[in-house]
Design a protein around this motif. Sequence first.
Motif, PDB file in Angstrom:
ATOM      1  N   VAL A  67       0.828  -1.201   0.000  1.00 17.12           N
ATOM      2  CA  VAL A  67       0.000   0.000   0.000  1.00 17.12           C
ATOM      3  C   VAL A  67       0.870   1.262   0.000  1.00 17.12           C
ATOM      4  CG1 VAL A  67      -0.242   0.074   2.524  1.00 17.12           C
ATOM      5  CG2 VAL A  67      -2.008   1.103   1.064  1.00 17.12           C
ATOM      6  N   GLU A  68       2.009   1.215   0.686  1.00 19.52           N
ATOM      7  CA  GLU A  68       2.915   2.370   0.694  1.00 19.52           C
ATOM      8  C   GLU A  68       3.517   2.600  -0.688  1.00 19.52           C
ATOM      9  OE1 GLU A  68       5.696   1.652   3.813  1.00 19.52           O
ATOM     10  OE2 GLU A  68       4.255   2.106   5.414  1.00 19.52           O
ATOM     11  N   HIS A  69       3.818   1.522  -1.398  1.00 19.56           N
ATOM     12  CA  HIS A  69       4.349   1.655  -2.753  1.00 19.56           C
ATOM     13  C   HIS A  69       3.298   2.264  -3.681  1.00 19.56           C
ATOM     14  CE1 HIS A  69       6.688   0.791  -6.343  1.00 19.56           C
ATOM     15  NE2 HIS A  69       5.615   0.212  -6.865  1.00 19.56           N
ATOM     16  N   ILE A  70       2.052   1.826  -3.541  1.00 21.41           N
ATOM     17  CA  ILE A  70       0.971   2.369  -4.379  1.00 21.41           C
ATOM     18  C   ILE A  70       0.823   3.865  -4.141  1.00 21.41           C
ATOM     19  CG2 ILE A  70      -1.523   2.357  -4.757  1.00 21.41           C
ATOM     20  CD1 ILE A  70      -1.466  -0.654  -4.152  1.00 21.41           C
ATOM     21  N   LEU A  71       0.827   4.281  -2.872  1.00 16.31           N
ATOM     22  CA  LEU A  71       0.638   5.699  -2.549  1.00 16.31           C
ATOM     23  C   LEU A  71       1.810   6.546  -3.029  1.00 16.31           C
ATOM     24  CD1 LEU A  71      -0.949   5.766   1.019  1.00 16.31           C
ATOM     25  CD2 LEU A  71      -1.985   6.450  -1.146  1.00 16.31           C
ATOM     26  N   SER A  72       3.041   6.094  -2.796  1.00 17.61           N
ATOM     27  CA  SER A  72       4.194   6.886  -3.222  1.00 17.61           C
ATOM     28  C   SER A  72       4.236   7.013  -4.738  1.00 17.61           C
ATOM     29  CB  SER A  72       5.490   6.265  -2.696  1.00 17.61           C
ATOM     30  OG  SER A  72       5.633   4.922  -3.143  1.00 17.61           O
ATOM     31  N   THR A  73       3.869   5.943  -5.456  1.00 21.75           N
ATOM     32  CA  THR A  73       3.826   5.989  -6.913  1.00 21.75           C
ATOM     33  C   THR A  73       2.711   6.919  -7.387  1.00 21.75           C
ATOM     34  OG1 THR A  73       4.651   3.720  -7.064  1.00 21.75           O
ATOM     35  CG2 THR A  73       3.591   4.624  -9.026  1.00 21.75           C
ATOM     36  N   LEU A  74       1.560   6.870  -6.718  1.00 22.95           N
ATOM     37  CA  LEU A  74       0.425   7.720  -7.077  1.00 22.95           C
ATOM     38  C   LEU A  74       0.792   9.195  -7.001  1.00 22.95           C
ATOM     39  CD1 LEU A  74      -2.647   8.013  -7.687  1.00 22.95           C
ATOM     40  CD2 LEU A  74      -3.020   7.952  -5.220  1.00 22.95           C
TER      41      LEU A  74
END
Length: 232
Positions: free
Chosen positions: A37-44
Amino acid sequence: MLQLKLSSKEDVTRLKENLRRGCDAVGLRLGKDQRKVEHILSTLFGFNNFNTLVGVATKPHSSTESYRFDQFISYVERIDTGFTTYAGKDAVIAGLKSSLGIKRIIFQITASRSNRSATNVLIIAESGSILYETPMTVERTSRELEMLNVFYTIEKLGLLHLVRYVPLRGKETASKPCIEVADDMVNGSLRPFLNDWRGFVAMFNEQTIQYDKSIYKHQEWTALASRQELEH
């Protein structure tokens, strides 16, 4: 218009939990591992890592187009460049080429165990701030050429005007926490490399004396400064 504002770590945590619940509701199981979830948010949000996102949310952009160093310095990645000067040079060049939205490039000359001097390079960028602690020096011509190669890369990227150096020799920093080293580099007095290459190379001797330019590759250094003047 709907605007999403993240102004604290709690805001980011709340968004992360909402994203997890939303994924669970439609059958996208992220599991208990926070990294997904942290990877998704940072990429977003266009950041290199989650820590940088949290740092920027905690210390957001000002209302002007200027920026604060601490906005990008709240998380710093420390890179081990090895024990050779050429490996340090290659690591810094790779970091310069891969960093996005570079805001400042800061050089700090310190004492060293193997040579008289070593060089810290701090790249402050929107994609994440990176600290390189390298054994680079200008004590011999071959070493000086390696340093020049770093500056040639900065020139090709059009970033010479962003270069600053700490006008004091520092103590060896390997035993200090990464964020402490970066804070010291950012929050002390800085000088622009523009028009002051001799002041920069003087940091490589213990007395910080500006020796005669003839002992350096002065034509190369002067040419860099001249091109910098033309651009700005």
